[in-house]
Design a protein around this motif. Structure first.
Motif: not given
Length: 453
Positions: A62-79, A93-94
């Motif tokens: 039940n913690g903040p998820v925005e940072e970990s969610l963005q980390a995944v999104k950024e991997r795909y954005e880079s590709i 994806t997000e």
């Protein structure tokens, strides 16, 4: 028809995607493509699957998820950015990840399966879109559409028999089909993952289902080596090995191919080629039902740690009908699978994975063995490693055991256990975990390095 599976290192960034796409387009028979999630781009990087595990942990805490969610999104954005794709696949994806979080946030095992599977699922969509941008007739095919119907145990999916008839219909499809690895869908409609590293399993199942002429597994090595390259300089390459040899080596720690991925292709006798995405013209390693044997039968040496042995002694054990069955029943009732059971006339050892035997389980099981089997002695030994010497026909070749035990003795490695039994494929040595690397190196030297003239 060939099935080609690309591992995480083969799809780590846009440059690797381009190499994989070139390989796919170079052979019109490569019509079924199975993909892993993006792997590490460099040694200090984090695999996408591990980013998704972190995201799932944040949700469950039940913690903040925005940072970990963005980390995944950024991997795909880079590709996506590196491939010059139009649209906004990373945003999709997000959106999909948020949907899965909302759906499974109160069901931890389902949430973990759904989020971990997203790495492969979203990667398959990107690969299909990239192939389309290159002018290929290609499309993303979900495991559900493909017919990958599996059992409903989270993180431990098993393919159901009826899946193969559904998969066979994929032979009739036109163009290139890109299927995410690592998971299937249960009859109840749940995403269920295979054991970690299970994209190999997915590729094998698809290859067996369509009765492929070849299952190509693209990774980041030119071939399978006879020993871990980090332990031995310039190790011998294996150009060909059998299904049974690969099974033994994969079980003992060879990470190049998942040990559960062989069963489907063995049943259909589909040959496997392990090749390097970065050097696709290299011959790689072929895995087949049989191979030509020459010289010493040993083909590979591997080790794996994390084992525990339960050692017990009872006088006249060999005359007690059902003793072994009763012992294994105790483990079965405790939900523990065993790995090996070397025994003598008055003693027996049960080797299990350390993960199954924490201190609480150990105390309970030892007490049950004392009370129910009336043994004279029982104790647990931890920090064990299993070293495997693998090669077809070893049992019928004179001198292999002698050469191996002499090498370990000369290296100062204490052998805790030897197990070969009726196997003609492998010989196993139990050693202290801290001696495992030394054991492997000494065995490799004895089996593969020629003595100076």
């Amino acid at each position: 028809m060939k099935v080609a599976k690309f591992g995480g290192s083969s799809l780590a960034d846009a440059g690797q995607f381009e190499k994989a796409a070139a390989i796919i387009r170079a052979d019109s028979e490569r019509r079924l493509i199975v993909v892993s999630a993006p792997g590490k781009r460099h040694a200090e990087d984090i695999k996408t699957t591990d980013l998704l595990v972190t995201l799932a942990a944040d949700v469950l805490e039940n913690g903040p998820v925005e940072e970990s969610l963005q980390a995944v999104k950024e991997r795909y954005e880079s590709i996506v950015r590196g491939l010059g794709l139009s649209g906004n696949p990373a945003a999709e994806t997000e959106q999909q990840l948020r949907k899965l979080i909302d759906e499974y946030k109160t069901d931890p095992p389902r949430l973990m399966d759904a989020l971990m599977a997203s790495g492969e699922n979203e990667n398959a969509k990107v690969m299909a879109a990239y192939l389309q941008s290159l002018g290929e007739t290609a499309r993303y095919l979900s495991p559900e559409e493909a017919g990958m119907v599996v059992t409903d145990e989270p993180a431990n999916a098993r393919i159901l028999p009826e899946a193969y008839a559904r998969l066979k219909k994929l032979r009739e499809e036109e163009g290139i089909l890109v299927i995410p690895g690592f998971f299937g869908v249960s009859k109840a409609g749940h995403i269920v993952t295979f054991p970690r590293g299970g994209s190999d399993i997915s590729g094998s199942i698809v290859a067996a289902g369509v009765e492929a002429s070849l299952y190509e597994n693209f990774t980041d090595v030119d071939s399978v080596y006879s020993v871990n390259p980090s332990l031995v300089e310039n190790p011998k390459e294996m150009k060909q090995l059998t299904y049974r040899e690969m099974r033994e080596l994969a079980y003992a720690g060879f990470s190049v191919f998942h040990d559960e991925a062989l069963l489907p292709v063995v049943a259909k006798k589909v040959p496997i080629a392990i090749k390097n995405t970065n050097h696709p013209d290299a011959p790689g390693t072929r895995i087949t039902a049989e191979r030509e044997r020459e010289g010493l039968p040993v083909i590979g040496i591997a080790s794996d740690s994390g084992f525990v042995t339960i050692n017990l002694t009872k006088y006249l054990m060999n005359r007690e009908v059902g003793f072994g069955r009763n012992l294994l029943n105790i483990l079965a009732e405790e939900g523990i699978s065993f790995e090996h059971t070397p025994s003598g006339i008055d003693n027996m050892s049960i080797i299990v994975r350390e993960e199954y035997l924490n201190e609480t389980a150990e105390a309970r099981i030892l007490e049950r063995i004392r009370q129910e089997l009336n043994v004279e002695e029982v104790h647990v030994e931890r920090n064990l490693a299993m070293v495997m010497v693998v090669g077809e026909g070893m049992a019928s070749t004179v001198g292999v055991a002698s050469k191996a035990t002499t090498a370990l003795s000369e290296a100062g490695v204490n052998i805790k256990m030897i197990n070969q039994g009726s196997s003609e494929v492998s010989m196993m040595f139990g050693v202290n975990a801290q001696d495992a690397d030394l054991a492997v190196k000494s065995l490799y030297k004895a089996c593969f390095e020629k003595e100076p003239v």
